[in-house]
Write an enzyme that holds these catalytic residues in place. Structure first.
Site, PDB file in Angstrom:
ATOM      1  N   GLY A  32       0.827  -1.210   0.000  1.00  0.00           N
ATOM      2  CA  GLY A  32       0.000   0.000   0.000  1.00  0.00           C
ATOM      3  C   GLY A  32       0.850   1.242   0.000  1.00  0.00           C
ATOM      4  O   GLY A  32       2.077   1.206   0.118  1.00  0.00           O
ATOM      5  N   GLY A  34       0.783   5.383   1.575  1.00  0.00           N
ATOM      6  CA  GLY A  34       0.148   6.306   2.513  1.00  0.00           C
ATOM      7  C   GLY A  34       0.706   7.696   2.388  1.00  0.00           C
ATOM      8  O   GLY A  34       1.462   8.013   1.466  1.00  0.00           O
ATOM      9  N   GLY A  35       0.318   8.548   3.351  1.00  0.00           N
ATOM     10  CA  GLY A  35       0.708   9.943   3.296  1.00  0.00           C
ATOM     11  C   GLY A  35       2.183  10.164   3.500  1.00  0.00           C
ATOM     12  O   GLY A  35       2.723  11.192   3.085  1.00  0.00           O
ATOM     13  N   MET A  36       2.856   9.233   4.187  1.00  0.00           N
ATOM     14  CA  MET A  36       4.274   9.442   4.483  1.00  0.00           C
ATOM     15  C   MET A  36       5.174   8.453   3.759  1.00  0.00           C
ATOM     16  O   MET A  36       6.395   8.513   3.907  1.00  0.00           O
ATOM     17  CB  MET A  36       4.520   9.336   5.994  1.00  0.00           C
ATOM     18  CG  MET A  36       3.795  10.398   6.807  1.00  0.00           C
ATOM     19  SD  MET A  36       4.148  10.282   8.564  1.00  0.00           S
ATOM     20  CE  MET A  36       5.894  10.748   8.599  1.00  0.00           C
ATOM     21  N   GLY A  37       4.618   7.542   2.968  1.00  0.00           N
ATOM     22  CA  GLY A  37       5.484   6.618   2.268  1.00  0.00           C
ATOM     23  C   GLY A  37       4.722   5.424   1.733  1.00  0.00           C
ATOM     24  O   GLY A  37       3.504   5.459   1.548  1.00  0.00           O
ATOM     25  N   VAL A  39       4.384   0.891   1.750  1.00  0.00           N
ATOM     26  CA  VAL A  39       4.565  -0.303   2.565  1.00  0.00           C
ATOM     27  C   VAL A  39       4.744  -1.495   1.635  1.00  0.00           C
ATOM     28  O   VAL A  39       3.961  -1.683   0.686  1.00  0.00           O
ATOM     29  CB  VAL A  39       3.371  -0.537   3.508  1.00  0.00           C
ATOM     30  CG1 VAL A  39       3.608  -1.766   4.371  1.00  0.00           C
ATOM     31  CG2 VAL A  39       3.153   0.680   4.406  1.00  0.00           C
ATOM     32  N   LYS A  54       7.927  -0.365   5.927  1.00  0.00           N
ATOM     33  CA  LYS A  54       7.368   0.941   5.595  1.00  0.00           C
ATOM     34  C   LYS A  54       8.507   1.849   5.178  1.00  0.00           C
ATOM     35  O   LYS A  54       9.385   2.174   5.973  1.00  0.00           O
ATOM     36  CB  LYS A  54       6.615   1.539   6.782  1.00  0.00           C
ATOM     37  CG  LYS A  54       6.006   2.900   6.463  1.00  0.00           C
ATOM     38  CD  LYS A  54       5.149   3.409   7.605  1.00  0.00           C
ATOM     39  CE  LYS A  54       4.523   4.750   7.225  1.00  0.00           C
ATOM     40  NZ  LYS A  54       3.646   5.267   8.310  1.00  0.00           N
ATOM     41  N   ASP A 149      -2.721   9.051  15.461  1.00  0.00           N
ATOM     42  CA  ASP A 149      -3.408   8.841  14.178  1.00  0.00           C
ATOM     43  C   ASP A 149      -4.140   7.503  14.206  1.00  0.00           C
ATOM     44  O   ASP A 149      -4.119   6.764  13.225  1.00  0.00           O
ATOM     45  CB  ASP A 149      -2.405   8.896  13.025  1.00  0.00           C
ATOM     46  CG  ASP A 149      -3.111   9.096  11.671  1.00  0.00           C
ATOM     47  OD1 ASP A 149      -4.199   9.712  11.660  1.00  0.00           O
ATOM     48  OD2 ASP A 149      -2.583   8.645  10.648  1.00  0.00           O
TER      49      ASP A 149
END
Length: 823
Positions: A32, A34-37, A39, A54, A149
């Protein structure tokens, strides 16, 4: 997956494209983004296990400083070990233009968000998952790590159906933990729909912010809807800060009311109004999940498969056709007959339930352990300089003490035990051996005061309950009623005692009592006891049903007896206390006062009778053991007296009980035991002046003069009193520091001119330095002073005169004076 770069060296992270390897890990595919990187799934050949990696993009870490903070937080998260938290195995650091990578446990399953795409979870499943998530949060909070979060996308459900929390990527420690901020300063990080109000405003957050997010997660899990989600992130955060969500049970009627109320508490705007303990929330959810799974809290009319439907369900269902050969069902009664019978049944059941509830409350109140509660003086915030604010604060404290006394099994500590102790609620609880501390804060203006009450666990300072309300300025009577009523909600598990009744005094009379009590407590100068006693007696005449007035009068009369030695004061105090006992038979204070009066009057049978009544009211309590020990000492049973006080100190090692025990041990010739208990007292209450003074005295007379000098030096620096200054001089005298001893004795004489004992010590110090003529002059002055003193017949002054004669070589006179001392 494409290979565009050679194999990276260990620890090297390459970010241009999807790599085949990251350090020692072989990449298997992307899981997947996400907002920061991103996975990835990977394989660790060294340990033969699959992992998740991640990869955090460099722009997501916002510079080298923030990247270092991110690595530090990843290391902290790696220390967490809990079944509901995904384990962090490794951290791979990239270069300046490259990202970092966090290697984690690979969880196979789906996220809670994916599960909710088909609709809300079954209630038992949602509650079980919520309890597991809360348990994981509690483990993180115990290590001072806040997730920040928490959301359904960050909770995995593994193949066994268990919850695991992912992504501590923007986690941080609270400011009070002492670490620098762990994410980018000045930037609000997180997912807007799960942010707490304080997080949305960019303020400091603590574990209660995670509890707000847990409330959002539970709301989504049981209703399938997000409570604050709007068209834009800004609109969402605005709703979080200012809009109240509909109760979850309004959208999911099958949800137990207790769970819906818990979710509402988790979603409170004010962090102080949310639950303060994550462990407690986890326990509540686990209990609710168990009840929901067993059907104990299913809605009326529902039945689990395989269960017989309940009576309410059967009544609403049409009659089924009779099976062949079965007996026909009797005809149904008319609706009005059924209704009348149902009402009678309900009334009977209600009576039985009420009786059972009353019995249960009474029995539980007796079984529940006694709760010792400390109530420090209220804190005054805004409006501290306004007229009447001190009276408002006094009314709040008096009402808290009265309200706690009215609760079964609750014992508020006297102000004399609490006021000497300062510091945090935990420090107060430790010094007083209190189970809980109830604090109050007032913020006032010219018209009203806002009062915040907190119920705090003494062991660790956890907030058990908090409530705020407003009250008008200048009306302490109304304020007292409001405080008492509010406090009962905070102790809803405790039944009200038999003596819980109205104040029995007018508003003006109550204000006068508060002024009197404050003047007595503060021992203000220029207020003679006679005038105070007259004012209290006038209050008693005007308000004969007001319990506090005779108790206060008896206290003042006992104090006056200490100065006057007039037996009439003790007789009047006993009469006032008997009247107070008639007003409130279940209140221990009148009996405690009667015991004190009888002991001072040397009426030991009367003290024993008061003690027996107190034992019936407070069986096996530390107050009873202390009183029994004091009575045994007066009766000559020293070993029994010590045994009783030691038992009280083991049960409740408050500073006051430990001090009384050490004083008895010292007086009865056990200085080493007294020293141990004073050291135990000082470990709990380091600032106790009286304990330090007694310990110094023990060291001076039966221990180490060096330790005595050190202790007395600290006491004199704290606030020079004649006894401590003179004893410091004696310690120097024993150590051979005669010049230092002389200076201290002169200082003591400045504090108390004419003191014969200090004058004798000063003459001894002068003599030991070889100044015989000056010393002789001082000894002769002491003989003349003693001869002209009306109290010269006292043994202590006679002893001083004997020592002065001996130093002057007047042996026969010295022998005569010693014989008088021995008589």
């Amino acid at each position: 997956m494409t290979e565009t770069t050679p194999e990276a060296p260990p620890g090297k992270v390459v970010t241009e494209t999807t790599p085949e390897r990251l350090g020692p890990y072989r990449i298997e595919g992307r899981l997947g983004r996400g907002g920061m990187g991103e996975v990835f799934a990977a394989y660790d050949q060294r340990l033969d296990r699959r992992v998740a990696i991640k990869l955090v993009r460099p722009e997501g870490s916002a510079g080298s400083g923030a990247r270092e903070r991110l690595r530090r937080e990843a290391r902290a998260a790696a220390a967490l070990s809990h079944p509901a938290i995904v384990c962090v195995h490794d951290i791979l650091a990239g270069g300046d233009d490259e990202g970092d990578a966090i290697v984690m446990e690979l969880v196979e399953g789906e996220t809670l968000a994916q599960r909710l795409q088909t609709g809300p979870c079954p209630i038992p499943v949602a509650l079980r998952l919520g309890a597991e998530v809360a348990g994981g949060l509690a483990a993180a909070h115990a290590r001072a790590i806040i997730h920040r979060d928490l959301k359904t996308e960050n909770v995995m459900i593994d193949r066994d159906g268990r919850a695991k929390i992912l992504d501590f990527g923007i986690a941080k420690r609270p400011p009070s933990y002492g670490d620098p901020a762990l994410t980018v300063d000045g930037v609000v990080l997180g997912t807007s729909r799960v942010m707490s109000p304080e997080q949305a405003r960019g303020l400091d957050v603590d574990h209660r912010s995670d509890l707000f997010a847990l409330g959002v997660l539970l709301y989504e899990a049981v209703t399938g809807q997000s409570p604050f989600l709007a068209a834009t992130p800004l609109d969402t955060m605005t709703r979080i800060c200012f809009w109240r969500q509909p109760p979850a049970m309004q959208l999911r009627p099958q949800l137990p009311a207790t769970v819906s109320a818990l979710i509402d508490r988790l979603l409170e705007k004010d962090p102080m109004r949310r639950p303060q303990s994550t462990e407690q929330v986890a326990a509540l959810l686990a209990e609710a999940a168990a009840r929901a799974a067993s059907g104990a809290e299913r809605p009326p009319g529902s039945a689990h498969p395989g269960e017989a439907p309940d009576a309410a369900t059967l009544a609403d269902q049409p009659a089924a056709a009779a099976a062949p050969g079965s007996r026909p069902e009797p005809a149904r009664r008319p609706w009005w007959a059924r209704q009348r019978r149902a009402k009678a049944l309900i009334a009977a059941l209600a009576g039985i339930v009420a009786l059972a509830a009353g019995t249960w409350l009474a029995l539980s109140a007796r079984r529940a352990p006694r709760l010792f509660v400390a109530v420090p003086a209220p804190t005054i915030g805004a409006g501290g300089g306004l007229d009447g604010v001190d009276l408002q604060a006094a009314a709040v404290r008096a009402a808290l003490l009265r309200g706690l006394l009215s609760l079964a099994g609750v014992s508020p500590l006297a102000a004399e035990q609490v006021d000497p102790v300062g510091g945090s609620p935990v420090a107060v609880a430790r010094a007083t051996a209190a189970d809980e501390v109830v604090t109050a804060r007032l913020d006032c203006n010219s018209a009203t005061c806002r009062i915040v009450l907190n119920r705090i666990l003494g062991l660790n300072g956890a907030l058990l309950w908090t409530q705020s309300f407003e009250a008008p300025m200048g009306q302490p009577y109304l304020l007292a009623e409001a405080v008492t009523s509010t406090l009962r909600h905070g102790y809803s598990e405790r039944a009200r005692g038999d003596d819980a009744s109205s104040l029995g005094v007018s508003a003006a009379g109550y204000a006068e009592y508060l002024r009197l009590d404050d003047e007595v407590l503060r021992r203000r100068q220029g207020l003679p006891l006679d005038a105070l006693i007259s004012r209290v007696r006038l209050l008693r005449q005007r308000s004969p049903s007001f319990l506090e007035a005779p108790i206060l009068e008896a206290s003042l009369l006992r104090r006056r007896f200490g100065a006057s030695r007039d037996r009439a004061d003790l007789d009047a105090a006993a009469a006032a206390l008997r009247e107070a006992r008639a007003l409130a038979p279940g209140d221990p204070r009148p009996l405690q006062g009667l015991f004190e009066v009888a002991l001072r009057a040397e009426q030991l049978p009367g003290a024993a009778a008061a003690l027996r009544d107190l034992e019936r009211l407070l069986p096996s309590g530390p107050e009873v053991e202390v009183a029994r020990g004091r009575l045994l000492e007066r009766q000559g049973d020293r070993s029994g007296a010590l045994a009783q006080l030691r038992a009280a100190a083991r049960e409740r090692p408050s500073w006051s009980i430990l001090y009384r025990l050490a004083d008895m041990e010292y007086r009865l010739g056990e200085p080493q035991a007294a020293r141990r208990h004073l050291e135990q007292l000082l470990a709990r209450f380091p600032g106790s002046y009286h304990a330090q003074s007694m310990l110094a005295q023990i060291e001076l007379l039966a221990g180490s003069p060096e330790r005595a000098a050190a202790l007395y030096t600290r006491l004199v620096e704290h606030g020079p009193q004649v006894g401590e200054v003179a004893n410091l001089g004696l310690a120097h005298l024993l150590l051979g520091s005669y010049g230092l001893a002389e200076r201290r004795f002169r200082q003591a004489l400045e504090l108390e001119p004419g003191s014969p004992l200090v004058a004798l010590d000063l003459a001894d110090a002068v003599l030991l330095q070889g100044r015989r003529e000056e010393a002789g002059t001082r000894y002769r002055a002491l003989v003349r002073q003693a001869a002209g003193d009306a109290a010269a017949a006292g043994w202590q002054l006679t002893s001083i005169r004997a020592q002065a004669h001996a130093h002057l070589g007047e042996r026969m006179q010295a022998v005569v004076e010693v014989q008088r001392v021995l008589e």
